[in-house]
Design a protein around this motif. Structure first.
Motif, mmCIF file in Angstrom:
data_model
loop_
_atom_site.group_PDB
_atom_site.id
_atom_site.type_symbol
_atom_site.label_atom_id
_atom_site.label_comp_id
_atom_site.label_asym_id
_atom_site.label_seq_id
_atom_site.Cartn_x
_atom_site.Cartn_y
_atom_site.Cartn_z
ATOM 1 N N PRO A 111 -12.774 -2.508 9.351
ATOM 2 C CA PRO A 111 -11.778 -2.404 10.345
ATOM 3 C C PRO A 111 -10.659 -1.986 9.766
ATOM 4 O O PRO A 111 -10.284 -2.140 8.629
ATOM 5 C CB PRO A 111 -11.671 -3.758 11.035
ATOM 6 C CG PRO A 111 -12.003 -4.613 9.801
ATOM 7 C CD PRO A 111 -13.006 -3.964 9.121
ATOM 8 N N ALA A 112 -10.033 -0.827 10.571
ATOM 9 C CA ALA A 112 -8.576 -0.565 10.066
ATOM 10 C C ALA A 112 -7.459 -0.980 11.093
ATOM 11 O O ALA A 112 -6.308 -0.973 10.487
ATOM 12 C CB ALA A 112 -8.724 1.164 10.247
ATOM 13 N N VAL A 145 -8.982 6.402 18.412
ATOM 14 C CA VAL A 145 -10.012 6.689 18.086
ATOM 15 C C VAL A 145 -10.446 7.274 16.775
ATOM 16 O O VAL A 145 -9.731 7.542 16.033
ATOM 17 C CB VAL A 145 -10.205 8.193 18.981
ATOM 18 C CG1 VAL A 145 -11.236 9.288 18.573
ATOM 19 C CG2 VAL A 145 -9.817 8.310 20.576
ATOM 20 N N GLY A 146 -11.797 7.014 16.749
ATOM 21 C CA GLY A 146 -12.358 7.224 15.168
ATOM 22 C C GLY A 146 -12.115 6.196 14.317
ATOM 23 O O GLY A 146 -12.479 6.302 13.031
ATOM 24 N N GLN A 147 -11.538 4.969 14.412
ATOM 25 C CA GLN A 147 -11.139 3.996 13.722
ATOM 26 C C GLN A 147 -11.744 2.576 13.964
ATOM 27 O O GLN A 147 -11.482 2.428 15.173
ATOM 28 C CB GLN A 147 -9.721 3.730 13.321
ATOM 29 C CG GLN A 147 -8.784 4.927 12.710
ATOM 30 C CD GLN A 147 -7.403 4.757 12.477
ATOM 31 O OE1 GLN A 147 -6.946 3.546 12.697
ATOM 32 N NE2 GLN A 147 -6.730 5.625 11.864
ATOM 33 N N ALA A 185 -14.488 3.764 19.083
ATOM 34 C CA ALA A 185 -14.667 4.733 19.952
ATOM 35 C C ALA A 185 -14.511 5.932 19.254
ATOM 36 O O ALA A 185 -13.750 6.369 18.473
ATOM 37 C CB ALA A 185 -13.637 4.630 20.952
ATOM 38 N N ASP A 186 -15.646 6.997 19.286
ATOM 39 C CA ASP A 186 -15.662 8.205 18.660
ATOM 40 C C ASP A 186 -15.049 9.404 19.634
ATOM 41 O O ASP A 186 -14.870 10.460 19.170
ATOM 42 C CB ASP A 186 -17.309 8.537 18.569
ATOM 43 C CG ASP A 186 -17.682 7.861 17.239
ATOM 44 O OD1 ASP A 186 -16.928 7.442 16.724
ATOM 45 O OD2 ASP A 186 -19.032 7.777 17.485
ATOM 46 N N VAL A 187 -14.543 9.048 20.899
ATOM 47 C CA VAL A 187 -14.183 9.964 22.004
ATOM 48 C C VAL A 187 -12.901 9.175 22.568
ATOM 49 O O VAL A 187 -12.771 7.986 22.946
ATOM 50 C CB VAL A 187 -15.017 10.470 22.721
ATOM 51 C CG1 VAL A 187 -16.039 11.253 22.152
ATOM 52 C CG2 VAL A 187 -15.661 9.333 23.811
ATOM 53 N N SER A 214 -5.620 9.028 20.431
ATOM 54 C CA SER A 214 -5.614 9.476 19.483
ATOM 55 C C SER A 214 -4.663 8.616 18.570
ATOM 56 O O SER A 214 -4.074 7.802 18.978
ATOM 57 C CB SER A 214 -4.869 10.994 19.385
ATOM 58 O OG SER A 214 -3.631 11.005 19.966
ATOM 59 N N VAL A 215 -4.770 8.834 17.118
ATOM 60 C CA VAL A 215 -3.913 7.804 16.225
ATOM 61 C C VAL A 215 -2.600 7.862 16.703
ATOM 62 O O VAL A 215 -1.962 6.893 16.759
ATOM 63 C CB VAL A 215 -4.295 8.054 14.889
ATOM 64 C CG1 VAL A 215 -3.515 7.412 13.994
ATOM 65 C CG2 VAL A 215 -6.024 7.998 14.581
#
Length: 227
Positions: A111-112, A145-147, A185-187, A214-215
């Motif tokens: 986890p981030a 997203v992406g994390q 989540a990838d999107v 988005s981040v």
């Protein structure tokens, strides 16, 4: 009797429509949900394969009995009851172990971000930490997203269950205990979340939303919530 293509297509379309949607586990938007959906499809393929073999044998018994007239009951049990299903079941078991390793083993996501999700009748409170401050949101979970995001769940009253079908499996929220699950989540987008454990007359309305940003937008959202 005339064959009508539309009559045949409509039931298939209705079935396929159930494979998508806000709460569909077959419309994955992250690696955890992809692993679960992959296991589901593998199990379906195994079930279809076994069903097809059984129907073929049944067809032979009824319409071509001479082909199996010398088969003894022991042979039916040995070949039909053991030799035929065991390879399929072993393949499914191996596939399940591989997917389980991705979800919970050495290949599990690190986890981030960590978020605390507290359940109550009939809603969810989410707590984030940023720059040493606690930030709250109700019934809307914000993630980047992406994390990978670790969700720490608990409950203030009875047992609930945290589940975002398009992002991963479910985890029980238990009073006096903390359980966790990692999602990614990838999107970007909004995903439906529900309580998957019957918890009383308000259970059906105990829903929440997951907003994947988005981040940069995720950080800006937390700053906005802090104000």
């Amino acid at each position: 009797m005339r064959f009508r293509p539309l009559t045949a297509v409509l039931p298939l379309a209705a079935v396929l429509a159930g494979c998508s949607g806000d709460l569909s586990v077959l419309d994955p938007a992250g690696p955890s949900s992809q692993a679960i959906a992959g296991l589901w499809w593998a199990m379906l393929a195994g079930a279809v394969g076994l069903f097809t073999l059984i129907m073929m044998l049944l067809y032979i018994v009824f319409f071509a009995p001479r082909l199996v007239e010398n088969v003894t009951p022991k042979q039916w049990i040995g070949w039909g009851g053991l030799a035929m299903p065991i390879p399929v079941l072993l393949a499914l078991l191996a596939y399940a172990f591989v997917q389980g390793e991705k979800l919970f083993g050495a290949e599990a996501l690190e986890p981030a971000v960590t978020v605390t999700a507290t359940s109550r009748m009939w809603g969810w409170d989410f707590v984030y930490e940023q720059d040493g401050n606690q930030i709250n949101s109700q019934d809307v979970l914000h993630i980047p997203v992406g994390q990978p995001v670790r969700i720490l769940t608990t409950s203030t009253d009875v047992i609930h269950s945290f589940w975002v079908p398009r992002l991963g499996g479910k985890i029980d929220a238990i009073p006096g205990q903390t359980t966790s699950i990692v999602l990614r989540a990838d999107v970007e987008g909004t995903f439906g979340g529900i309580c998957a454990e019957y918890c009383g007359e308000g259970h059906s309305a105990m829903n929440f939303r997951v907003q994947a940003h988005s981040v940069e937008n995720f950080q800006n959202t937390l700053r906005t919530l802090q104000q």
